[in-house]
Write an enzyme that holds these catalytic residues in place. Structure first.
Site, mmCIF file in Angstrom:
data_model
loop_
_atom_site.group_PDB
_atom_site.id
_atom_site.type_symbol
_atom_site.label_atom_id
_atom_site.label_comp_id
_atom_site.label_asym_id
_atom_site.label_seq_id
_atom_site.Cartn_x
_atom_site.Cartn_y
_atom_site.Cartn_z
ATOM 1 C CB SER A 183 -0.874 0.005 1.266
ATOM 2 O OG SER A 183 -1.452 1.268 1.514
ATOM 3 C CE1 TYR A 191 -4.028 -2.013 5.242
ATOM 4 C CE2 TYR A 191 -3.224 0.200 4.756
ATOM 5 C CZ TYR A 191 -3.669 -1.032 4.325
ATOM 6 O OH TYR A 191 -3.745 -1.293 2.972
#
Length: 245
Positions: free
Chosen positions: A142, A155
């Site tokens: 990501s 995350y």
């Protein structure tokens, strides 16, 4: 000439989003795709759709936090097609929240799926690829692997870990095994649906006003696989053109 046609590709988290789009794109290019996810009904529907368009696909339910289940889907690929060319470690979750919310169970779930799931893919796939003398790992990270934002500390930590693991793997295997890290920016997916924290959910609604389709990431994965064997595309970052983050 396509370097994708005939390759055997295992894709985790394939029931929706990037995983589903990747399965469709690679099958259209002649790859044999083996798809796994927790939702069997989604897998069955996707497999039926791919087959109706002439694609080659097998599926099996999969929880990447369980090593034996990852082993099972790789064994399915080997028994059906006789080899394993690519693993796309795509399965991931993103229940964002401020650290002070102390959602420890959600932290643990992200660590288990986002990090342990990738490691399980490597643990099962690497011996096969070493024996074959070829293979490729494509790990989905990501833009959170490059910068941390509020509510996303855990995350982002998991995606930083995926980035570190991918680079370590690349340096260790060398030779005939390729390692690619793909880091999507804001992409259409169901990831945000797992957010239980009200503050984080509202922030994400605003953040996701600009997004790119999952097929954009699938095309990046196709590009990495399609390179000649001596070319290893190590990192790809894909953002919406108008994104500032």
């Amino acid at each position: 000439m396509s370097n994708v046609k005939g390759k055997v590709v295992v894709i985790t988290g394939a029931s929706s989003g990037i995983g589903e789009a990747t399965a469709r794109v690679l099958a259209e290019q002649g790859a044999h795709v083996v798809i796994g996810a927790r939702r069997e009904d989604r897998l069955e529907a996707l497999a039926s759709s791919i087959r109706s368009e002439g694609g080659s696909v097998e599926y099996h339910t999969l929880d990447v936090t369980q090593l034996e289940e990852v082993q099972t889907i790789v064994e399915l690929a080997l028994s059906r097609y006789g080899r394993l060319d690519v693993i796309v470690n795509n399965a991931g979750v993103m229940p964002l929240s401020p650290l002070e919310a102390l959602k420890v169970d959600e932290w643990n779930r992200m660590i288990d799926v986002n990090i342990r799931g990738v490691l399980h893919g490597i643990a099962v796939g690497l011996p096969v690829m070493k024996e074959q003398g070829s293979g490729q790992f494509i790990n989905i990270a990501s833009i959170g692997a490059y910068a941390v934002t509020p509510t996303a500390a855990v995350y982002c930590a998991t995606k930083y870990a995926v980035r570190a693991i991918s680079e370590g793997l690349r340096q260790e295997v060398g030779g005939d095994i390729r390692v690619t890290l793909v880091s999507p920016g804001v992409t259409e997916s169901e990831l945000a649906e797992s957010i239980s924290d009200d503050e984080a959910r509202e922030l994400m609604k605003d953040y996701r006003r600009i997004s790119i389709p999952a097929t954009a990431i699938a095309q990046s994965i196709l590009y990495a696989i399609n390179q000649p064997a001596e070319v290893d595309v190590n990192e790809i970052v894909v953002r919406p053109t108008s994104s500032m983050a």
